[in-house]
Structure formats: structure tokens, C-alpha cells
Design a protein around this motif. Structure first.
Motif, mmCIF file in Angstrom:
data_model
loop_
_atom_site.group_PDB
_atom_site.id
_atom_site.type_symbol
_atom_site.label_atom_id
_atom_site.label_comp_id
_atom_site.label_asym_id
_atom_site.label_seq_id
_atom_site.Cartn_x
_atom_site.Cartn_y
_atom_site.Cartn_z
ATOM 1 N N GLU A 231 -29.698 5.457 -39.202
ATOM 2 C CA GLU A 231 -29.862 4.490 -40.318
ATOM 3 C C GLU A 231 -31.172 4.135 -40.512
ATOM 4 O OE1 GLU A 231 -27.665 1.344 -38.506
ATOM 5 O OE2 GLU A 231 -25.860 2.590 -38.526
ATOM 6 N N ALA A 232 -31.400 3.754 -41.765
ATOM 7 C CA ALA A 232 -32.839 3.259 -42.083
ATOM 8 C C ALA A 232 -33.229 2.064 -41.381
ATOM 9 C CB ALA A 232 -32.754 2.836 -43.568
ATOM 10 N N ALA A 233 -34.397 2.000 -40.929
ATOM 11 C CA ALA A 233 -34.961 0.743 -40.216
ATOM 12 C C ALA A 233 -34.145 0.594 -38.781
ATOM 13 C CB ALA A 233 -35.135 -0.346 -41.081
ATOM 14 N N HIS A 234 -33.461 1.549 -38.393
ATOM 15 C CA HIS A 234 -32.567 1.271 -37.017
ATOM 16 C C HIS A 234 -31.739 0.305 -37.321
ATOM 17 C CE1 HIS A 234 -34.764 4.611 -35.314
ATOM 18 N NE2 HIS A 234 -35.745 4.210 -35.739
ATOM 19 N N GLY A 235 -31.082 -0.163 -38.266
ATOM 20 C CA GLY A 235 -30.289 -1.168 -38.504
ATOM 21 C C GLY A 235 -30.800 -2.415 -38.732
ATOM 22 N N ARG A 236 -32.126 -2.608 -38.541
ATOM 23 C CA ARG A 236 -32.754 -3.648 -38.776
ATOM 24 C C ARG A 236 -32.925 -4.331 -40.396
ATOM 25 N NH1 ARG A 236 -36.797 -1.973 -35.609
ATOM 26 N NH2 ARG A 236 -35.698 -1.302 -33.665
ATOM 27 N N VAL A 237 -32.537 -5.420 -40.862
ATOM 28 C CA VAL A 237 -32.751 -5.591 -42.158
ATOM 29 C C VAL A 237 -33.496 -7.090 -42.504
ATOM 30 C CG1 VAL A 237 -30.626 -4.352 -43.189
ATOM 31 C CG2 VAL A 237 -30.382 -6.786 -42.559
ATOM 32 N N LEU A 238 -33.642 -7.615 -41.601
ATOM 33 C CA LEU A 238 -34.476 -8.741 -41.670
ATOM 34 C C LEU A 238 -35.883 -8.624 -42.284
ATOM 35 C CD1 LEU A 238 -33.687 -10.771 -38.167
ATOM 36 C CD2 LEU A 238 -32.623 -10.900 -40.285
ATOM 37 N N GLY A 239 -36.122 -9.462 -43.152
ATOM 38 C CA GLY A 239 -37.523 -9.282 -44.040
ATOM 39 C C GLY A 239 -37.248 -8.449 -45.180
ATOM 40 N N ALA A 240 -35.956 -7.620 -45.368
ATOM 41 C CA ALA A 240 -35.994 -6.766 -46.344
ATOM 42 C C ALA A 240 -35.652 -7.156 -47.703
ATOM 43 C CB ALA A 240 -34.742 -5.789 -46.295
ATOM 44 N N ARG A 241 -36.324 -6.813 -48.724
ATOM 45 C CA ARG A 241 -36.149 -7.261 -50.180
ATOM 46 C C ARG A 241 -34.649 -7.342 -50.475
ATOM 47 N NH1 ARG A 241 -39.403 -3.721 -53.428
ATOM 48 N NH2 ARG A 241 -39.073 -4.923 -55.215
ATOM 49 N N VAL B 184 -34.168 -10.913 -55.857
ATOM 50 C CA VAL B 184 -33.868 -12.367 -55.709
ATOM 51 C C VAL B 184 -34.086 -12.924 -54.345
ATOM 52 C CG1 VAL B 184 -31.795 -11.919 -57.308
ATOM 53 C CG2 VAL B 184 -31.366 -11.691 -54.579
ATOM 54 N N GLY B 185 -34.577 -12.148 -53.331
ATOM 55 C CA GLY B 185 -35.213 -12.775 -52.302
ATOM 56 C C GLY B 185 -35.466 -12.016 -51.325
ATOM 57 N N THR B 186 -35.493 -12.293 -49.818
ATOM 58 C CA THR B 186 -35.727 -11.497 -48.664
ATOM 59 C C THR B 186 -34.668 -11.901 -47.720
ATOM 60 O OG1 THR B 186 -37.464 -12.886 -47.873
ATOM 61 C CG2 THR B 186 -38.184 -10.872 -49.261
#
Length: 198
Positions: free
Chosen positions: A89-99, A108-110
């Protein structure tokens, strides 16, 4: 709808067998973007000074996610870390900080946090985001951190999440009020998808 939980608040939660043995603590929650659910957890040992374990907990092995613990059948369900984090998966499942972008192309945010349903679904129902002013068009309120539903069609690139533009009309200021917004958004989304085209 089941109780909603913040993924950030799951950190440190004990992993307990149905026999009552605490075998680990949750270190991080790993997100399965395409599936829109929790892929599993990386783990720490039980003691205060215990470091990361060389085992992880795939969501398929979770008996139930409860308010005070993650329940498993037994210690034997723990797996190699690759079972959770090496899923391509993209970013190994980490989404914190993603736009966070709408499908109309508006940022609309991060992402600050994921919101997960308790129980056995592992479903991620939305995100807590640091909102940009574009989320608040026409509003005089200055909501900087809000909850927004994810929608059924979610694209995750590792750098950005794409949510339906309609989801931005169902934001909540707190987790307690977010459940009603998620339910209202689901009803609206379902009605839109089942409505016959002219």
C-alpha cells in the motif's frame, strides 16, 4: 452504528486473549486505504519500558475492538510485521499528515487521525482533519480541527486522500457528534447511488 473510536487513542491499548492474558499493547494502527478499514496493528511489549515487538496483529485476527482492549482468541494469532505493513500500500498504510482533497479538486485539510468503528468491522468511517478555510465557505465559524466522513469511494495515493465533495457538508466538531453526521452522510450517499438516472 457501533461506537466510534479515534485511532490515535488506540495506541497503548492492551491486546488481551479471551483467556484474560494481556500479551501486548497497540503501538500503531495501520490503514488499508483501498479497503477503507484497519489492516491491523503494530505492537509493543506489555511493560512500561518494553519496546516494539517483532510481531503484529492483522485485523483478521481481531476478535473484537472494545473500549478498553483489543480482544484476540489467543497469542497464536500474532503474526510477522509483514502481515500488516508490507501489503504494497502507498505509504505503508500511514495517512497521518496526508492532504485531503475533494473529488472536485479542492484541498480541504490534512489528516490528523482516523475514526474507526468499534466491534469486528475495522471500518474507518472518517478522518479528523486540520481544516483549511475552503472547507468553511459561507461559514463565519473558525473550525480548525473537524471530523469528516470518508465516503464509499476513497482514493489514497500515499500523499493525498480524495473524498466526495458532498462529505464536506457533514462535518462535526467532536467525536460524539460525528456518529450522527456519518449516518446522515451514508443515507444521503446511498440515496444518490440508488436514484434512477433521467
Amino acid at each position: 452504528m457501533s461506537e466510534l473510536m479515534s485511532a490515535r487513542d488506540l495506541g497503548g491499548r492492551p491486546v488481551v486473549t479471551l483467556g484474560g492474558e494481556a500479551v501486548a499493547r497497540v503501538k500503531d494502527t495501520v490503514f488499508d486505504g483501498p479497503g477503507g478499514r484497519v489492516a491491523g496493528f503494530t505492537l509493543n511489549g506489555r511493560g512500561l519500558l518494553a519496546g516494539p515487538l517483532k510481531q503484529s496483529l492483522p485485523w483478521s485476527a481481531v476478535h473484537s475492538l472494545g473500549r478498553d482492549a483489543v480482544m484476540i482468541i489467543g497469542r497464536g494469532v500474532l503474526a510477522e510485521p509483514a502481515a500488516v505493513i508490507a501489503r504494497g500500500e502507498a505509504a505503508h498504510g500511514r495517512v497521518l499528515g496526508a492532504r485531503v482533497l475533494t473529488d472536485g479538486g479542492t484541498e480541504v485539510g490534512t489528516v490528523l487521525d482516523l475514526v474507526v468503528e468499534a466491534g469486528i468491522s475495522g471500518r474507518v468511517v472518517g478522518f479528523r482533519i486540520a481544516a483549511r478555510q475552503s472547507l468553511e465557505s459561507g461559514s463565519k465559524r473558525r473550525r480548525r480541527k473537524v471530523y469528516v466522513p470518508r465516503g464509499e469511494t476513497l482514493a489514497v495515493s500515499g500523499q493525498a486522500l480524495v473524498i466526495p465533495a458532498d462529505a464536506t457538508r457533514f462535518v462535526a466538531d467532536d467525536l460524539a457528534g460525528f456518529a450522527a453526521q456519518v449516518e446522515a452522510f451514508r443515507l444521503r450517499d446511498t440515496a444518490d447511488r440508488t436514484e434512477p438516472t433521467p
